[in-house]
Design a protein around this motif. Structure first.
Motif, PDB file in Angstrom:
ATOM      1  N   LEU A  11       0.833  -1.191   0.000  1.00  0.00           N
ATOM      2  CA  LEU A  11       0.000   0.000   0.000  1.00  0.00           C
ATOM      3  C   LEU A  11       0.875   1.250   0.000  1.00  0.00           C
ATOM      4  O   LEU A  11       1.968   1.251   0.564  1.00  0.00           O
ATOM      5  N   SER A  12       0.385   2.305  -0.614  1.00  0.00           N
ATOM      6  CA  SER A  12       1.089   3.582  -0.525  1.00  0.00           C
ATOM      7  C   SER A  12       0.884   4.169   0.873  1.00  0.00           C
ATOM      8  O   SER A  12      -0.005   3.731   1.623  1.00  0.00           O
ATOM      9  N   LYS A  13       1.676   5.148   1.223  1.00  0.00           N
ATOM     10  CA  LYS A  13       1.527   5.805   2.524  1.00  0.00           C
ATOM     11  C   LYS A  13       0.136   6.413   2.652  1.00  0.00           C
ATOM     12  O   LYS A  13      -0.505   6.322   3.711  1.00  0.00           O
ATOM     13  N   GLU A  14      -0.340   6.997   1.583  1.00  0.00           N
ATOM     14  CA  GLU A  14      -1.657   7.627   1.605  1.00  0.00           C
ATOM     15  C   GLU A  14      -2.760   6.588   1.797  1.00  0.00           C
ATOM     16  O   GLU A  14      -3.705   6.811   2.564  1.00  0.00           O
ATOM     17  N   GLU A  15      -2.642   5.455   1.089  1.00  0.00           N
ATOM     18  CA  GLU A  15      -3.634   4.393   1.234  1.00  0.00           C
ATOM     19  C   GLU A  15      -3.633   3.838   2.649  1.00  0.00           C
ATOM     20  O   GLU A  15      -4.690   3.590   3.237  1.00  0.00           O
ATOM     21  N   ASN A  16      -2.447   3.636   3.194  1.00  0.00           N
ATOM     22  CA  ASN A  16      -2.339   3.087   4.535  1.00  0.00           C
ATOM     23  C   ASN A  16      -2.967   4.018   5.571  1.00  0.00           C
ATOM     24  O   ASN A  16      -3.659   3.573   6.490  1.00  0.00           O
ATOM     25  N   GLU A  17      -2.732   5.307   5.422  1.00  0.00           N
ATOM     26  CA  GLU A  17      -3.289   6.274   6.355  1.00  0.00           C
ATOM     27  C   GLU A  17      -4.809   6.356   6.236  1.00  0.00           C
ATOM     28  O   GLU A  17      -5.505   6.648   7.219  1.00  0.00           O
ATOM     29  N   LYS A  18      -5.316   6.087   5.043  1.00  0.00           N
ATOM     30  CA  LYS A  18      -6.749   6.171   4.811  1.00  0.00           C
ATOM     31  C   LYS A  18      -7.502   5.017   5.480  1.00  0.00           C
ATOM     32  O   LYS A  18      -8.709   5.134   5.774  1.00  0.00           O
ATOM     33  N   LEU A  19      -6.830   3.902   5.748  1.00  0.00           N
ATOM     34  CA  LEU A  19      -7.504   2.727   6.298  1.00  0.00           C
ATOM     35  C   LEU A  19      -8.246   3.027   7.601  1.00  0.00           C
ATOM     36  O   LEU A  19      -9.309   2.465   7.864  1.00  0.00           O
ATOM     37  N   LYS A  20      -7.693   3.910   8.395  1.00  0.00           N
ATOM     38  CA  LYS A  20      -8.305   4.202   9.689  1.00  0.00           C
ATOM     39  C   LYS A  20      -9.654   4.897   9.553  1.00  0.00           C
ATOM     40  O   LYS A  20     -10.448   4.943  10.501  1.00  0.00           O
ATOM     41  N   ASP A  21      -9.928   5.450   8.367  1.00  0.00           N
ATOM     42  CA  ASP A  21     -11.181   6.170   8.160  1.00  0.00           C
ATOM     43  C   ASP A  21     -12.306   5.287   7.632  1.00  0.00           C
ATOM     44  O   ASP A  21     -13.459   5.707   7.588  1.00  0.00           O
ATOM     45  N   PHE A  22     -11.987   4.067   7.227  1.00  0.00           N
ATOM     46  CA  PHE A  22     -12.997   3.186   6.654  1.00  0.00           C
ATOM     47  C   PHE A  22     -13.826   2.510   7.742  1.00  0.00           C
ATOM     48  O   PHE A  22     -13.334   2.206   8.824  1.00  0.00           O
ATOM     49  N   ARG A  23     -15.064   2.256   7.370  1.00  0.00           N
ATOM     50  CA  ARG A  23     -16.004   1.572   8.270  1.00  0.00           C
ATOM     51  C   ARG A  23     -16.481   0.293   7.577  1.00  0.00           C
ATOM     52  O   ARG A  23     -17.078   0.353   6.498  1.00  0.00           O
ATOM     53  N   VAL A  24     -16.206  -0.850   8.205  1.00  0.00           N
ATOM     54  CA  VAL A  24     -16.547  -2.146   7.630  1.00  0.00           C
ATOM     55  C   VAL A  24     -17.480  -2.879   8.582  1.00  0.00           C
ATOM     56  O   VAL A  24     -17.206  -2.970   9.788  1.00  0.00           O
ATOM     57  N   CYS A  25     -18.566  -3.398   8.045  1.00  0.00           N
ATOM     58  CA  CYS A  25     -19.517  -4.186   8.839  1.00  0.00           C
ATOM     59  C   CYS A  25     -19.296  -5.663   8.545  1.00  0.00           C
ATOM     60  O   CYS A  25     -19.290  -6.076   7.381  1.00  0.00           O
ATOM     61  N   VAL A  26     -19.117  -6.463   9.576  1.00  0.00           N
ATOM     62  CA  VAL A  26     -18.942  -7.907   9.436  1.00  0.00           C
ATOM     63  C   VAL A  26     -20.168  -8.588  10.033  1.00  0.00           C
ATOM     64  O   VAL A  26     -20.403  -8.511  11.243  1.00  0.00           O
ATOM     65  N   LEU A  27     -20.928  -9.250   9.183  1.00  0.00           N
ATOM     66  CA  LEU A  27     -22.137  -9.943   9.629  1.00  0.00           C
ATOM     67  C   LEU A  27     -21.816 -11.393   9.913  1.00  0.00           C
ATOM     68  O   LEU A  27     -21.592 -12.190   9.011  1.00  0.00           O
ATOM     69  N   GLY A  28     -21.769 -11.735  11.187  1.00  0.00           N
ATOM     70  CA  GLY A  28     -21.363 -13.060  11.633  1.00  0.00           C
ATOM     71  C   GLY A  28     -19.968 -13.019  12.210  1.00  0.00           C
ATOM     72  O   GLY A  28     -19.046 -12.491  11.581  1.00  0.00           O
ATOM     73  N   CYS A  29     -19.796 -13.532  13.405  1.00  0.00           N
ATOM     74  CA  CYS A  29     -18.491 -13.500  14.077  1.00  0.00           C
ATOM     75  C   CYS A  29     -17.987 -14.907  14.377  1.00  0.00           C
ATOM     76  O   CYS A  29     -17.231 -15.117  15.325  1.00  0.00           O
ATOM     77  N   GLY A  30     -18.407 -15.868  13.560  1.00  0.00           N
ATOM     78  CA  GLY A  30     -17.991 -17.251  13.764  1.00  0.00           C
ATOM     79  C   GLY A  30     -16.788 -17.608  12.934  1.00  0.00           C
ATOM     80  O   GLY A  30     -15.733 -16.990  13.046  1.00  0.00           O
ATOM     81  N   GLY A  31     -16.946 -18.648  12.062  1.00  0.00           N
ATOM     82  CA  GLY A  31     -15.815 -19.119  11.273  1.00  0.00           C
ATOM     83  C   GLY A  31     -15.263 -18.057  10.347  1.00  0.00           C
ATOM     84  O   GLY A  31     -14.131 -17.590  10.504  1.00  0.00           O
TER      85      GLY A  31
END
Length: 225
Positions: A11-31
């Protein structure tokens, strides 16, 4: 060396820094979901919503990374949040101890950049597709059974799961084939890599394509829909 130094090789430095701003929903916390949350958090995704109504049982210990002897009887979603405090306290995990369904799905998913489908039932997956369609949010589908798995990335308008799950095929085979430790880890890894590519807007994703995985014969086939 910093926590994310090894990310910089891909990842570029800019891409890496941007990761903290993303919001990801994970449906299911099993396997699938447990591995997905683990990898998203280690990657540096700043906000993860973990959704699961169930508690850990002894039968989960063979394949669910968030389970251990001390977590038996405890909420999967809450344990995902506790785990991430140990792995990467820079990541916020919102735990939702509830079943994802048509009634609450829109409230759960809205505001996220992408959704990881780690649900264990087909009707739930189709509901997810309908809600993501309405909200204009992409999701990465994953499914596993025994030695086998599949992954596809679905954008609004694609309706890919309707091609995968015909009415007469809507009974899952996971209970029949079981699941070992390695299949959910492999499929979740591919799901997270797909989600990352969507988030940074770079790389080829499995859009209108399905990756079918056969680890018994180590066959990997992409079908274009």
């Amino acid at each position: 060396m910093g926590r994310y130094d090894r990310n910089m090789n891909m990842l570029s430095k800019e891409e890496n820094e941007k990761l903290k701003d993303f919001r990801v929903c994970v449906l299911g916390c099993g396997g699938l979901g447990g591995y997905a949350i683990e990898m998203l958090g280690r990657l540096g995704i700043g906000y993860i919503t973990a959704v699961d109504k169930d508690v850990f049982e002894e039968t989960n210990l063979n394949r669910q990374i968030l389970s251990d002897m001390n977590s038996l009887g405890k909420s999967k979603a809450l344990m995902a949040a506790e785990r991430m405090k140990l792995v990467n306290p820079e990541v916020f995990v919102k735990a939702i101890v509830d079943e994802f369904n048509f009634e609450n799905g829109k409230d759960i998913i809205k505001g996220h950049d992408i959704v990881i489908d780690a649900l264990d039932n087909i009707e739930g997956k189709l509901t997810l597709q309908d809600i993501c369609e309405e909200l204009g949010i992409p999701f990465v589908h994953g499914a596993i059974a025994g030695w086998y798995g599949q992954v596809t990335t679905v954008f609004p308008g694609d309706k890919t799961l309707k091609f995968l799950y015909k009415k007469e095929m809507r009974k899952g085979i996971e209970k029949e084939l079981g699941n070992p430790s390695f299949t959910p880890a492999l499929v979740a890894s591919i799901q997270v890599s797909e989600a990352l590519k969507v988030l940074i807007g770079r790389g080829e994703v499995l859009r209108r394509k399905v990756l079918f995985i056969n680890t018994f014969e180590q066959e990997y086939e992409i079908i274009v829909l």
